[in-house]
Enzyme design. Structure first.
Site, PDB file in Angstrom:
ATOM      1  N   LYS A   1     -27.263  14.518 -12.641  1.00 30.75           N
ATOM      2  CA  LYS A   1     -28.681  13.622 -12.958  1.00 30.75           C
ATOM      3  C   LYS A   1     -29.770  14.569 -13.766  1.00 30.75           C
ATOM      4  O   LYS A   1     -30.399  14.086 -14.342  1.00 30.75           O
ATOM      5  CB  LYS A   1     -28.890  13.068 -12.196  1.00 30.75           C
ATOM      6  CG  LYS A   1     -30.001  12.145 -11.763  1.00 30.75           C
ATOM      7  CD  LYS A   1     -29.607  10.620 -12.166  1.00 30.75           C
ATOM      8  CE  LYS A   1     -30.477   9.268 -11.853  1.00 30.75           C
ATOM      9  NZ  LYS A   1     -29.891   8.121 -11.933  1.00 30.75           N
TER      10      LYS A   1
ATOM     11  N   HIS B   1     -24.010  31.673   1.177  1.00 30.97           N
ATOM     12  CA  HIS B   1     -23.430  31.007   0.238  1.00 30.97           C
ATOM     13  C   HIS B   1     -25.071  30.678  -1.274  1.00 30.97           C
ATOM     14  O   HIS B   1     -26.126  30.698  -0.805  1.00 30.97           O
ATOM     15  CB  HIS B   1     -24.326  29.474   0.850  1.00 30.97           C
ATOM     16  CG  HIS B   1     -22.967  29.100   1.384  1.00 30.97           C
ATOM     17  ND1 HIS B   1     -22.295  28.217   0.842  1.00 30.97           N
ATOM     18  CD2 HIS B   1     -22.392  29.686   2.623  1.00 30.97           C
ATOM     19  CE1 HIS B   1     -21.404  28.301   1.905  1.00 30.97           C
ATOM     20  NE2 HIS B   1     -21.474  28.204   3.200  1.00 30.97           N
TER      21      HIS B   1
ATOM     22  N   CYS C   1     -17.788  32.281   1.220  1.00 28.58           N
ATOM     23  CA  CYS C   1     -17.572  31.839   2.338  1.00 28.58           C
ATOM     24  C   CYS C   1     -16.308  31.221   2.633  1.00 28.58           C
ATOM     25  O   CYS C   1     -15.085  32.323   2.980  1.00 28.58           O
ATOM     26  CB  CYS C   1     -18.165  30.338   2.493  1.00 28.58           C
ATOM     27  SG  CYS C   1     -18.489  29.743   5.256  1.00 28.58           S
ATOM     28  N   TYR C   2     -15.550  30.098   2.960  1.00 22.68           N
ATOM     29  CA  TYR C   2     -14.358  29.880   3.273  1.00 22.68           C
ATOM     30  C   TYR C   2     -13.588  30.451   2.022  1.00 22.68           C
ATOM     31  O   TYR C   2     -12.140  31.712   1.883  1.00 22.68           O
ATOM     32  CB  TYR C   2     -13.532  28.020   2.517  1.00 22.68           C
ATOM     33  CG  TYR C   2     -12.247  28.121   3.093  1.00 22.68           C
ATOM     34  CD1 TYR C   2     -11.615  28.310   4.413  1.00 22.68           C
ATOM     35  CD2 TYR C   2     -11.979  27.375   2.100  1.00 22.68           C
ATOM     36  CE1 TYR C   2      -9.925  28.613   4.742  1.00 22.68           C
ATOM     37  CE2 TYR C   2     -10.182  27.192   1.863  1.00 22.68           C
ATOM     38  CZ  TYR C   2      -9.553  27.370   3.110  1.00 22.68           C
ATOM     39  OH  TYR C   2      -8.246  27.233   3.687  1.00 22.68           O
TER      40      TYR C   2
ATOM     41  N   GLY D   1     -15.690  25.455   2.580  1.00 25.64           N
ATOM     42  CA  GLY D   1     -14.656  24.586   3.037  1.00 25.64           C
ATOM     43  C   GLY D   1     -14.801  24.216   4.376  1.00 25.64           C
ATOM     44  O   GLY D   1     -15.145  25.557   5.209  1.00 25.64           O
TER      45      GLY D   1
ATOM     46  N   GLU E   1     -25.104  29.168  -3.776  1.00 23.19           N
ATOM     47  CA  GLU E   1     -25.976  28.212  -4.358  1.00 23.19           C
ATOM     48  C   GLU E   1     -26.883  27.897  -3.871  1.00 23.19           C
ATOM     49  O   GLU E   1     -27.929  27.367  -4.790  1.00 23.19           O
ATOM     50  CB  GLU E   1     -24.724  27.086  -4.056  1.00 23.19           C
ATOM     51  CG  GLU E   1     -24.126  27.033  -3.331  1.00 23.19           C
ATOM     52  CD  GLU E   1     -22.866  27.817  -2.653  1.00 23.19           C
ATOM     53  OE1 GLU E   1     -23.437  28.994  -2.742  1.00 23.19           O
ATOM     54  OE2 GLU E   1     -22.263  27.568  -2.083  1.00 23.19           O
TER      55      GLU E   1
ATOM     56  N   ASP F   1     -29.721   6.373 -16.537  1.00 23.33           N
ATOM     57  CA  ASP F   1     -28.330   6.351 -17.154  1.00 23.33           C
ATOM     58  C   ASP F   1     -27.403   5.292 -18.226  1.00 23.33           C
ATOM     59  O   ASP F   1     -27.362   5.718 -18.989  1.00 23.33           O
ATOM     60  CB  ASP F   1     -27.277   5.764 -15.400  1.00 23.33           C
ATOM     61  CG  ASP F   1     -27.935   7.378 -14.566  1.00 23.33           C
ATOM     62  OD1 ASP F   1     -28.533   8.236 -14.859  1.00 23.33           O
ATOM     63  OD2 ASP F   1     -26.965   7.128 -13.145  1.00 23.33           O
TER      64      ASP F   1
END
Ligand code: XMP
Length: 507
Positions: free
Chosen positions: A363, A166, A80-81, A53, A168, A222
Protein backbone atom coordinates in the site's frame (compact mmCIF):
# COMPACT_ATOMS: atom_id res chain seq x y z
CA UNK A 1 16.40 -5.79 -11.20
CA UNK A 2 18.19 -7.31 -8.23
CA UNK A 3 16.01 -9.18 -5.76
CA UNK A 4 16.01 -10.86 -2.38
CA UNK A 5 13.78 -13.88 -1.80
CA UNK A 6 12.18 -14.23 1.61
CA UNK A 7 11.05 -17.80 2.31
CA UNK A 8 7.91 -17.64 4.40
CA UNK A 9 7.76 -20.02 7.33
CA UNK A 10 4.61 -18.40 8.66
CA UNK A 11 5.79 -15.65 10.98
CA UNK A 12 3.45 -12.73 11.46
CA UNK A 13 6.47 -10.58 10.56
CA UNK A 14 7.35 -12.23 7.21
CA UNK A 15 5.78 -9.41 5.20
CA UNK A 16 7.64 -6.84 7.23
CA UNK A 17 10.99 -8.25 6.12
CA UNK A 18 10.05 -7.53 2.50
CA UNK A 19 8.73 -4.10 3.32
CA UNK A 20 11.82 -3.06 5.25
CA UNK A 21 14.07 -4.16 2.38
CA UNK A 22 11.97 -2.39 -0.22
CA UNK A 23 12.20 0.77 1.88
CA UNK A 24 15.84 0.97 0.91
CA UNK A 25 15.00 0.39 -2.76
CA UNK A 26 15.84 -3.28 -3.18
CA UNK A 27 13.10 -5.56 -4.51
CA UNK A 28 12.17 -8.27 -2.02
CA UNK A 29 9.65 -10.99 -2.65
CA UNK A 30 7.87 -13.30 -0.20
CA UNK A 31 7.71 -16.88 -1.48
CA UNK A 32 6.40 -20.14 0.03
CA UNK A 33 8.99 -21.90 2.20
CA UNK A 34 8.94 -25.04 0.01
CA UNK A 35 9.84 -23.31 -3.25
CA UNK A 36 12.28 -25.54 -5.15
CA UNK A 37 15.90 -24.63 -5.73
CA UNK A 38 15.21 -24.66 -9.49
CA UNK A 39 12.45 -22.14 -9.09
CA UNK A 40 14.70 -20.03 -6.86
CA UNK A 41 17.46 -20.11 -9.46
CA UNK A 42 15.03 -19.02 -12.15
CA UNK A 43 14.36 -15.89 -10.13
CA UNK A 44 18.08 -15.27 -9.81
CA UNK A 45 18.07 -13.71 -6.33
CA UNK A 46 21.04 -11.87 -4.82
CA UNK A 47 20.34 -13.60 -1.51
CA UNK A 48 17.81 -15.57 0.52
CA UNK A 49 16.21 -14.86 3.89
CA UNK A 50 14.49 -17.59 5.90
CA UNK A 51 11.71 -15.99 7.92
CA UNK A 52 10.60 -16.82 11.41
CA UNK A 53 7.67 -19.11 12.05
CA UNK A 54 5.67 -20.78 14.79
CA UNK A 55 7.17 -24.26 14.32
CA UNK A 56 9.93 -26.06 16.15
CA UNK A 57 12.68 -27.60 13.97
CA UNK A 58 12.38 -31.01 15.66
CA UNK A 59 8.58 -30.90 15.62
CA UNK A 60 6.65 -33.39 13.52
CA UNK A 61 6.14 -32.05 10.00
CA UNK A 62 8.30 -29.00 10.71
CA UNK A 63 8.49 -26.95 7.49
CA UNK A 64 11.89 -27.15 5.78
CA UNK A 65 13.21 -25.46 2.68
CA UNK A 66 14.74 -27.26 -0.30
CA UNK A 67 18.04 -28.46 1.22
CA UNK A 68 19.89 -27.34 -1.91
CA UNK A 69 19.71 -23.71 -0.82
CA UNK A 70 22.26 -24.34 1.93
CA UNK A 71 24.85 -25.49 -0.60
CA UNK A 72 23.83 -23.08 -3.37
CA UNK A 73 26.49 -20.53 -2.49
CA UNK A 74 23.78 -17.84 -2.31
CA UNK A 75 24.03 -15.55 0.71
CA UNK A 76 21.65 -16.79 3.39
CA UNK A 77 20.18 -15.16 6.49
CA UNK A 78 17.97 -17.13 8.89
CA UNK A 79 15.75 -15.12 11.22
CA UNK A 80 14.35 -16.77 14.39
CA UNK A 81 12.93 -20.11 13.12
CA UNK A 82 15.17 -19.56 10.06
CA UNK A 83 18.12 -19.23 12.44
CA UNK A 84 17.26 -22.59 14.00
CA UNK A 85 17.01 -24.16 10.54
CA UNK A 86 20.54 -22.95 9.80
CA UNK A 87 21.82 -24.28 13.14
CA UNK A 88 20.14 -27.63 12.60
CA UNK A 89 21.15 -28.05 8.98
CA UNK A 90 24.86 -27.48 9.60
CA UNK A 91 25.01 -29.86 12.56
CA UNK A 92 24.36 -27.66 15.60
CA UNK A 93 21.71 -28.28 18.25
CA UNK A 94 18.49 -26.49 19.01
CA UNK A 95 16.74 -26.77 22.35
CA UNK A 96 13.38 -25.83 23.82
CA UNK A 97 13.94 -22.77 25.92
CA UNK A 98 11.72 -20.59 28.04
CA UNK A 99 9.54 -18.59 25.75
CA UNK A 100 11.17 -15.22 25.20
CA UNK A 101 8.94 -12.44 23.98
CA UNK A 102 9.91 -8.79 24.05
CA UNK A 103 13.04 -6.66 24.08
CA UNK A 104 16.49 -7.95 25.02
CA UNK A 105 19.86 -6.30 24.84
CA UNK A 106 21.95 -7.78 22.06
CA UNK A 107 25.68 -7.47 22.74
CA UNK A 108 27.73 -7.40 19.57
CA UNK A 109 30.75 -9.74 19.56
CA UNK A 110 31.87 -9.03 16.01
CA UNK A 111 31.15 -5.63 14.58
CA UNK A 112 32.06 -6.42 11.00
CA UNK A 113 29.77 -7.89 8.35
CA UNK A 114 26.16 -8.48 9.39
CA UNK A 115 26.29 -6.49 12.62
CA UNK A 116 28.79 -3.91 11.36
CA UNK A 117 28.29 -0.29 12.32
CA UNK A 118 25.42 -0.82 14.78
CA UNK A 119 27.47 -0.12 17.91
CA UNK A 120 28.34 -2.35 20.87
CA UNK A 121 24.83 -3.20 21.89
CA UNK A 122 21.29 -2.72 20.57
CA UNK A 123 17.80 -3.40 21.81
CA UNK A 124 16.56 -6.43 19.88
CA UNK A 125 13.03 -7.86 19.63
CA UNK A 126 12.73 -11.54 20.50
CA UNK A 127 9.76 -13.79 19.93
CA UNK A 128 10.70 -17.44 20.12
CA UNK A 129 10.40 -20.69 22.01
CA UNK A 130 13.50 -22.53 20.78
CA UNK A 131 17.12 -21.42 20.76
CA UNK A 132 20.53 -22.60 19.55
CA UNK A 133 22.18 -24.69 22.25
CA UNK A 134 25.26 -25.65 20.28
CA UNK A 135 26.31 -23.82 17.17
CA UNK A 136 27.56 -25.86 14.21
CA UNK A 137 31.28 -26.38 13.60
CA UNK A 138 32.64 -23.74 11.31
CA UNK A 139 30.35 -21.04 12.74
CA UNK A 140 31.11 -18.32 15.25
CA UNK A 141 28.93 -16.29 17.59
CA UNK A 142 28.74 -12.66 16.48
CA UNK A 143 26.13 -11.49 19.02
CA UNK A 144 24.56 -12.72 22.28
CA UNK A 145 21.99 -11.73 24.88
CA UNK A 146 21.71 -12.57 28.56
CA UNK A 147 19.51 -15.54 27.87
CA UNK A 148 20.70 -16.57 24.42
CA UNK A 149 24.40 -17.33 23.97
CA UNK A 150 24.13 -17.66 20.20
CA UNK A 151 21.66 -14.94 19.29
CA UNK A 152 23.62 -14.15 16.11
CA UNK A 153 25.98 -16.49 14.28
CA UNK A 154 28.04 -16.43 11.10
CA UNK A 155 29.70 -19.18 9.06
CA UNK A 156 33.45 -18.86 8.62
CA UNK A 157 34.32 -17.79 5.10
CA UNK A 158 30.81 -18.22 3.68
CA UNK A 159 27.89 -15.77 3.60
CA UNK A 160 25.59 -17.79 5.87
CA UNK A 161 24.08 -16.13 8.97
CA UNK A 162 21.49 -16.79 11.62
CA UNK A 163 19.91 -14.36 14.06
CA UNK A 164 17.48 -15.18 16.84
CA UNK A 165 15.92 -11.70 16.95
CA UNK A 166 13.72 -9.87 14.46
CA UNK A 167 15.53 -7.00 12.68
CA UNK A 168 12.37 -6.26 10.66
CA UNK A 169 10.26 -4.97 13.56
CA UNK A 170 10.55 -1.38 14.72
CA UNK A 171 11.29 -2.47 18.29
CA UNK A 172 14.71 -3.69 17.16
CA UNK A 173 17.11 -0.75 17.22
CA UNK A 174 18.98 -0.31 13.96
CA UNK A 175 17.23 -3.35 12.54
CA UNK A 176 17.07 -1.78 9.08
CA UNK A 177 20.83 -1.29 9.17
CA UNK A 178 21.31 -4.96 9.95
CA UNK A 179 19.10 -5.86 6.98
CA UNK A 180 21.03 -3.35 4.87
CA UNK A 181 24.32 -4.95 5.91
CA UNK A 182 22.99 -8.26 4.65
CA UNK A 183 21.25 -7.06 1.49
CA UNK A 184 23.64 -4.36 0.32
CA UNK A 185 26.91 -5.41 1.95
CA UNK A 186 26.79 -9.20 1.86
CA UNK A 187 24.41 -9.89 -1.08
CA UNK A 188 25.64 -6.81 -2.95
CA UNK A 189 22.16 -6.16 -4.26
CA UNK A 190 21.71 -2.95 -6.23
CA UNK A 191 19.21 -0.35 -5.00
CA UNK A 192 17.28 -0.28 -8.23
CA UNK A 193 13.70 -0.71 -6.96
CA UNK A 194 12.17 2.76 -7.26
CA UNK A 195 8.58 3.73 -7.86
CA UNK A 196 9.60 5.90 -10.84
CA UNK A 197 11.26 2.81 -12.30
CA UNK A 198 8.19 0.75 -11.52
CA UNK A 199 5.91 3.21 -13.34
CA UNK A 200 8.12 3.15 -16.45
CA UNK A 201 8.33 -0.63 -16.60
CA UNK A 202 4.62 -1.13 -15.79
CA UNK A 203 3.62 1.32 -18.53
CA UNK A 204 5.91 -0.45 -20.99
CA UNK A 205 4.41 -3.86 -20.11
CA UNK A 206 0.80 -2.64 -20.20
CA UNK A 207 1.29 -0.95 -23.56
CA UNK A 208 1.75 -4.42 -25.09
CA UNK A 209 -1.79 -5.38 -24.08
CA UNK A 210 -4.21 -5.71 -27.03
CA UNK A 211 -7.85 -4.71 -27.06
CA UNK A 212 -10.00 -2.73 -24.68
CA UNK A 213 -9.52 -2.60 -20.91
CA UNK A 214 -12.37 -2.11 -18.47
CA UNK A 215 -11.65 -0.75 -15.01
CA UNK A 216 -14.14 -0.24 -12.19
CA UNK A 217 -13.09 2.79 -10.17
CA UNK A 218 -14.32 3.70 -6.71
CA UNK A 219 -12.33 6.85 -6.12
CA UNK A 220 -10.15 4.89 -3.71
CA UNK A 221 -6.42 4.89 -4.14
CA UNK A 222 -5.89 1.37 -5.51
CA UNK A 223 -8.41 1.56 -8.33
CA UNK A 224 -7.39 5.14 -9.14
CA UNK A 225 -3.70 4.26 -9.47
CA UNK A 226 -4.58 1.14 -11.49
CA UNK A 227 -6.59 3.27 -13.90
CA UNK A 228 -3.95 5.98 -14.20
CA UNK A 229 -1.14 3.55 -14.91
CA UNK A 230 -3.16 1.83 -17.62
CA UNK A 231 -4.27 5.15 -19.05
CA UNK A 232 -0.66 6.25 -19.31
CA UNK A 233 0.06 3.12 -21.31
CA UNK A 234 -2.96 2.77 -23.62
CA UNK A 235 -4.90 6.05 -23.41
CA UNK A 236 -8.51 5.79 -24.55
CA UNK A 237 -8.49 2.03 -24.97
CA UNK A 238 -9.12 2.11 -21.22
CA UNK A 239 -12.69 2.74 -20.08
CA UNK A 240 -13.34 3.46 -16.44
CA UNK A 241 -16.72 2.98 -14.86
CA UNK A 242 -17.78 4.42 -11.54
CA UNK A 243 -20.94 2.94 -10.07
CA UNK A 244 -22.96 5.32 -7.94
CA UNK A 245 -24.69 2.78 -5.73
CA UNK A 246 -26.43 5.35 -3.55
CA UNK A 247 -24.28 4.20 -0.62
CA UNK A 248 -21.55 6.81 -1.01
CA UNK A 249 -20.33 9.44 1.40
CA UNK A 250 -21.40 13.07 1.24
CA UNK A 251 -20.22 14.67 -2.03
CA UNK A 252 -18.22 11.60 -3.00
CA UNK A 253 -19.64 11.12 -6.49
CA UNK A 254 -18.99 14.72 -7.48
CA UNK A 255 -15.44 14.57 -6.12
CA UNK A 256 -14.56 11.39 -7.95
CA UNK A 257 -16.04 12.66 -11.21
CA UNK A 258 -14.19 15.95 -10.93
CA UNK A 259 -10.91 14.20 -10.21
CA UNK A 260 -11.08 11.94 -13.24
CA UNK A 261 -12.49 14.54 -15.65
CA UNK A 262 -10.45 17.58 -14.66
CA UNK A 263 -7.10 16.13 -13.67
CA UNK A 264 -6.65 12.99 -15.68
CA UNK A 265 -8.82 13.13 -18.79
CA UNK A 266 -9.46 9.44 -18.49
CA UNK A 267 -12.32 7.87 -20.47
CA UNK A 268 -14.76 7.84 -17.55
CA UNK A 269 -18.45 7.04 -17.13
CA UNK A 270 -20.66 7.19 -14.06
CA UNK A 271 -23.48 4.68 -13.89
CA UNK A 272 -26.29 5.98 -11.73
CA UNK A 273 -27.54 2.83 -10.07
CA UNK A 274 -28.67 4.16 -6.69
CA UNK A 275 -32.31 3.11 -7.17
CA UNK A 276 -31.35 -0.41 -8.16
CA UNK A 277 -29.13 -0.92 -5.14
CA UNK A 278 -31.66 0.54 -2.73
CA UNK A 279 -34.43 -1.59 -4.21
CA UNK A 280 -32.26 -4.65 -3.89
CA UNK A 281 -31.53 -3.78 -0.25
CA UNK A 282 -35.19 -3.35 0.70
CA UNK A 283 -36.06 -5.56 3.64
CA UNK A 284 -32.49 -6.87 4.00
CA UNK A 285 -31.30 -6.59 7.59
CA UNK A 286 -28.63 -9.26 8.03
CA UNK A 287 -25.11 -7.76 7.61
CA UNK A 288 -23.71 -10.60 5.50
CA UNK A 289 -26.78 -10.59 3.29
CA UNK A 290 -26.36 -6.88 2.77
CA UNK A 291 -22.76 -7.36 1.69
CA UNK A 292 -23.83 -10.13 -0.64
CA UNK A 293 -26.66 -8.09 -2.09
CA UNK A 294 -24.39 -5.12 -2.80
CA UNK A 295 -21.75 -7.41 -4.33
CA UNK A 296 -24.25 -9.16 -6.58
CA UNK A 297 -25.89 -5.96 -7.74
CA UNK A 298 -22.49 -4.52 -8.47
CA UNK A 299 -21.60 -7.45 -10.69
CA UNK A 300 -24.91 -7.08 -12.52
CA UNK A 301 -24.47 -3.35 -13.17
CA UNK A 302 -20.87 -3.85 -14.13
CA UNK A 303 -21.64 -6.71 -16.53
CA UNK A 304 -24.38 -4.71 -18.24
CA UNK A 305 -21.99 -1.82 -18.71
CA UNK A 306 -19.36 -4.14 -20.18
CA UNK A 307 -21.86 -5.65 -22.58
CA UNK A 308 -23.11 -2.28 -23.83
CA UNK A 309 -19.76 -0.55 -24.07
CA UNK A 310 -17.47 -3.38 -25.10
CA UNK A 311 -16.03 -5.44 -26.41
CA UNK A 312 -13.36 -5.55 -23.75
CA UNK A 313 -10.49 -7.99 -23.60
CA UNK A 314 -9.31 -7.14 -20.08
CA UNK A 315 -10.65 -6.35 -16.66
CA UNK A 316 -8.30 -4.21 -14.55
CA UNK A 317 -8.19 -4.69 -10.79
CA UNK A 318 -6.24 -2.97 -8.04
CA UNK A 319 -5.10 -6.17 -6.33
CA UNK A 320 -2.15 -5.57 -3.98
CA UNK A 321 0.73 -7.80 -2.94
CA UNK A 322 -0.69 -8.88 0.44
CA UNK A 323 -3.86 -10.13 -1.33
CA UNK A 324 -1.75 -12.12 -3.76
CA UNK A 325 0.30 -13.66 -0.99
CA UNK A 326 -2.71 -14.46 1.14
CA UNK A 327 -4.34 -16.34 -1.67
CA UNK A 328 -1.14 -18.14 -2.70
CA UNK A 329 0.58 -19.21 0.51
CA UNK A 330 -1.13 -21.63 2.80
CA UNK A 331 -0.81 -20.58 6.40
CA UNK A 332 -3.51 -22.73 7.84
CA UNK A 333 -7.13 -21.84 8.11
CA UNK A 334 -7.51 -18.08 8.20
CA UNK A 335 -11.05 -17.57 9.36
CA UNK A 336 -13.23 -15.27 7.33
CA UNK A 337 -14.66 -12.71 9.68
CA UNK A 338 -16.46 -10.66 7.06
CA UNK A 339 -16.71 -11.25 3.35
CA UNK A 340 -14.93 -8.35 1.68
CA UNK A 341 -16.42 -6.84 -1.40
CA UNK A 342 -14.52 -6.86 -4.68
CA UNK A 343 -15.18 -7.16 -8.42
CA UNK A 344 -15.16 -10.95 -8.16
CA UNK A 345 -17.72 -13.25 -9.65
CA UNK A 346 -18.11 -11.69 -13.09
CA UNK A 347 -19.86 -14.04 -15.52
CA UNK A 348 -17.70 -16.18 -17.81
CA UNK A 349 -19.43 -15.00 -20.96
CA UNK A 350 -17.74 -11.62 -20.54
CA UNK A 351 -14.56 -13.49 -21.32
CA UNK A 352 -12.23 -11.04 -19.63
CA UNK A 353 -8.59 -11.57 -18.78
CA UNK A 354 -7.53 -9.96 -15.53
CA UNK A 355 -4.97 -7.16 -15.52
CA UNK A 356 -3.49 -6.40 -12.10
CA UNK A 357 -0.66 -3.90 -12.41
CA UNK A 358 -0.26 -3.41 -8.64
CA UNK A 359 0.04 -7.04 -7.65
CA UNK A 360 3.69 -6.69 -6.65
CA UNK A 361 3.13 -3.63 -4.49
CA UNK A 362 2.46 -2.75 -0.88
CA UNK A 363 0.00 0.00 0.00
CA UNK A 364 2.69 2.54 0.88
CA UNK A 365 4.33 1.91 -2.49
CA UNK A 366 0.99 2.48 -4.23
CA UNK A 367 0.71 5.77 -2.34
CA UNK A 368 4.11 6.81 -3.63
CA UNK A 369 3.09 6.00 -7.19
CA UNK A 370 -0.13 7.96 -6.70
CA UNK A 371 1.99 10.98 -5.79
CA UNK A 372 4.16 10.49 -8.86
CA UNK A 373 1.03 10.33 -11.04
CA UNK A 374 -0.43 13.51 -9.54
CA UNK A 375 -3.22 12.13 -7.37
CA UNK A 376 -4.49 14.77 -4.93
CA UNK A 377 -3.30 14.73 -1.32
CA UNK A 378 -6.94 14.77 -0.27
CA UNK A 379 -7.55 11.39 -1.86
CA UNK A 380 -4.26 10.03 -0.54
CA UNK A 381 -5.22 10.94 2.99
CA UNK A 382 -8.89 10.02 2.89
CA UNK A 383 -9.89 7.37 5.42
CA UNK A 384 -10.62 3.84 4.14
CA UNK A 385 -14.18 3.22 3.05
CA UNK A 386 -15.70 -0.25 2.65
CA UNK A 387 -16.85 -1.54 -0.74
CA UNK A 388 -20.48 -1.98 0.42
CA UNK A 389 -20.35 1.66 1.51
CA UNK A 390 -22.82 3.10 3.96
CA UNK A 391 -24.89 -0.12 3.80
CA UNK A 392 -22.59 -1.54 6.48
CA UNK A 393 -22.84 1.61 8.60
CA UNK A 394 -26.59 1.34 8.90
CA UNK A 395 -28.05 -1.15 11.34
CA UNK A 396 -31.13 -2.96 10.18
CA UNK A 397 -32.75 -2.08 6.89
CA UNK A 398 -31.01 0.46 4.66
CA UNK A 399 -33.44 3.30 3.95
CA UNK A 400 -32.99 6.65 2.24
CA UNK A 401 -33.67 8.40 5.53
CA UNK A 402 -30.98 6.51 7.40
CA UNK A 403 -28.57 7.00 4.51
CA UNK A 404 -29.09 10.72 4.61
CA UNK A 405 -28.43 10.74 8.36
CA UNK A 406 -25.24 8.68 7.95
CA UNK A 407 -24.04 11.02 5.22
CA UNK A 408 -24.59 14.29 7.06
CA UNK A 409 -23.41 12.97 10.41
CA UNK A 410 -20.33 11.44 8.75
CA UNK A 411 -19.52 14.76 7.13
CA UNK A 412 -19.82 16.51 10.48
CA UNK A 413 -17.41 13.99 12.06
CA UNK A 414 -14.91 14.51 9.22
CA UNK A 415 -15.17 18.30 9.28
CA UNK A 416 -14.71 18.54 13.03
CA UNK A 417 -11.70 16.23 12.97
CA UNK A 418 -10.12 18.26 10.18
CA UNK A 419 -10.70 21.48 12.15
CA UNK A 420 -9.07 19.92 15.20
CA UNK A 421 -6.08 18.76 13.12
CA UNK A 422 -6.87 15.14 13.99
CA UNK A 423 -8.25 13.75 10.72
CA UNK A 424 -4.91 12.61 9.33
CA UNK A 425 -3.77 11.13 12.64
CA UNK A 426 -6.71 8.75 12.83
CA UNK A 427 -7.07 5.53 10.84
CA UNK A 428 -10.80 5.90 10.35
CA UNK A 429 -13.72 7.89 11.73
CA UNK A 430 -17.35 7.89 10.71
CA UNK A 431 -20.95 7.97 11.86
CA UNK A 432 -23.23 4.94 11.78
CA UNK A 433 -26.98 4.87 12.27
CA UNK A 434 -28.64 2.55 14.78
CA UNK A 435 -31.80 0.56 14.29
CA UNK A 436 -33.22 1.52 17.67
CA UNK A 437 -34.68 4.85 18.61
CA UNK A 438 -34.33 7.05 21.67
CA UNK A 439 -36.49 9.74 23.18
CA UNK A 440 -35.39 13.35 23.00
CA UNK A 441 -36.83 16.78 23.56
CA UNK A 442 -36.98 19.19 20.65
CA UNK A 443 -38.36 22.58 21.59
CA UNK A 444 -41.14 21.66 24.01
CA UNK A 445 -41.90 18.42 22.29
CA UNK A 446 -40.84 14.89 23.05
CA UNK A 447 -39.46 13.22 19.98
CA UNK A 448 -38.64 9.60 19.31
CA UNK A 449 -35.57 9.94 17.09
CA UNK A 450 -32.63 8.05 15.61
CA UNK A 451 -29.44 7.12 17.41
CA UNK A 452 -26.15 7.98 15.71
CA UNK A 453 -23.02 6.08 16.66
CA UNK A 454 -19.75 7.95 16.20
CA UNK A 455 -16.69 5.74 15.82
CA UNK A 456 -13.00 6.67 15.53
CA UNK A 457 -10.17 4.15 15.62
CA UNK A 458 -6.39 4.05 15.55
CA UNK A 459 -4.79 1.21 13.67
CA UNK A 460 -1.69 0.30 11.70
CA UNK A 461 -3.06 -2.31 9.33
CA UNK A 462 -6.76 -2.71 10.22
CA UNK A 463 -6.05 -6.16 11.66
CA UNK A 464 -6.36 -4.74 15.14
CA UNK A 465 -7.64 -1.32 16.16
CA UNK A 466 -8.04 0.74 19.29
CA UNK A 467 -10.83 3.26 19.82
CA UNK A 468 -9.49 6.78 19.68
CA UNK A 469 -9.54 8.80 22.89
CA UNK A 470 -11.04 11.91 21.27
CA UNK A 471 -11.12 15.01 23.47
CA UNK A 472 -14.45 15.38 25.28
CA UNK A 473 -14.88 18.94 24.00
CA UNK A 474 -14.62 17.66 20.45
CA UNK A 475 -17.10 14.87 21.08
CA UNK A 476 -19.44 17.41 22.57
CA UNK A 477 -19.19 19.63 19.50
CA UNK A 478 -19.78 16.67 17.18
CA UNK A 479 -22.80 15.56 19.20
CA UNK A 480 -24.28 19.07 19.34
CA UNK A 481 -23.89 19.59 15.64
CA UNK A 482 -25.40 16.22 14.75
CA UNK A 483 -28.50 16.71 16.92
CA UNK A 484 -28.90 20.35 15.84
CA UNK A 485 -28.34 19.84 12.15
CA UNK A 486 -30.20 16.56 11.66
CA UNK A 487 -33.74 16.86 12.82
CA UNK A 488 -34.39 13.14 13.18
CA UNK A 489 -31.48 12.43 15.51
CA UNK A 490 -32.03 12.63 19.25
CA UNK A 491 -29.05 10.72 20.63
CA UNK A 492 -25.35 10.48 19.73
CA UNK A 493 -23.21 7.73 21.21
CA UNK A 494 -19.48 7.06 20.93
CA UNK A 495 -18.22 3.52 20.22
CA UNK A 496 -15.54 2.48 22.70
CA UNK A 497 -14.91 -1.10 21.60
CA UNK A 498 -11.55 -2.07 20.20
CA UNK A 499 -10.85 -4.68 17.52
CA UNK A 500 -10.95 -7.44 18.65
CA UNK A 501 -13.55 -8.19 19.92
CA UNK A 502 -15.37 -5.61 17.76
CA UNK A 503 -14.56 -4.90 14.12
CA UNK A 504 -13.96 -1.45 12.67
CA UNK A 505 -17.19 -1.32 10.69
CA UNK A 506 -20.34 -2.18 12.64
CA UNK A 507 -21.56 -4.68 10.06
P1 XMP B 1 -13.37 -4.48 9.77
O1 XMP B 1 -14.72 -3.84 9.86
O2 XMP B 1 -13.42 -5.87 9.20
O3 XMP B 1 -12.60 -3.62 8.68
O4 XMP B 1 -12.59 -4.39 11.05
C1 XMP B 1 -11.22 -3.59 8.47
C2 XMP B 1 -10.92 -2.51 7.41
O5 XMP B 1 -11.44 -2.90 6.14
C3 XMP B 1 -12.46 -2.00 5.73
N1 XMP B 1 -13.54 -2.82 5.17
C4 XMP B 1 -13.71 -3.03 3.87
N2 XMP B 1 -13.02 -2.59 2.81
N3 XMP B 1 -14.48 -3.75 1.38
C5 XMP B 1 -13.41 -2.95 1.56
O6 XMP B 1 -12.82 -2.52 0.56
C6 XMP B 1 -15.22 -4.25 2.40
O7 XMP B 1 -16.18 -4.98 2.21
C7 XMP B 1 -14.81 -3.87 3.72
N4 XMP B 1 -15.29 -4.15 4.95
C8 XMP B 1 -14.49 -3.49 5.83
C9 XMP B 1 -12.87 -1.23 6.96
O8 XMP B 1 -13.38 0.03 6.64
C10 XMP B 1 -11.58 -1.18 7.74
O9 XMP B 1 -10.72 -0.15 7.31
Amino acid sequence: MDRILVLDFGSQYSHLICRRIREFSVYAELVPFDISLDEIKKRDPSGIILSGGPSSVYGEGAPRPDGGIFESGLPLLGICYGHQLVVDRFGGKVKRANKEYGSSTLLIDDDAGLLGGVGRSVRAWMSHGDEAEKIPDGFKVIGHTDSSRAAAIAMDGKPVYGIQFHPEVVHTERGSEILKNFVLGICRAKQDWTMEGFVDSAVEKISKVDGGVLCGVSGGIDSTVTALLIHKAIGDRLKCVFVDNGLLRHGEREEVEAMFRDNFEVNFTTVDAADRFLDRLKGVTDPEEKRKAVGEEFVRVFSEFAQKNGPFAWLAQGTLYPDVIESGVSKGPASVIKSHHNVGGLPDWLNLEVLEPLRELYKDEVRNIARILGVSERLLKRHPFPGPGLAVRIMGEVTREKLQIARIAGKIVEDELVKEGLYEKIWQAYAAVGDDKAVGVVGDERRYGNVVIVRAVDSIDAMTADWTRLPHKLLERISNRITNEIEDVTWVTYAISSKPPATIEPQ
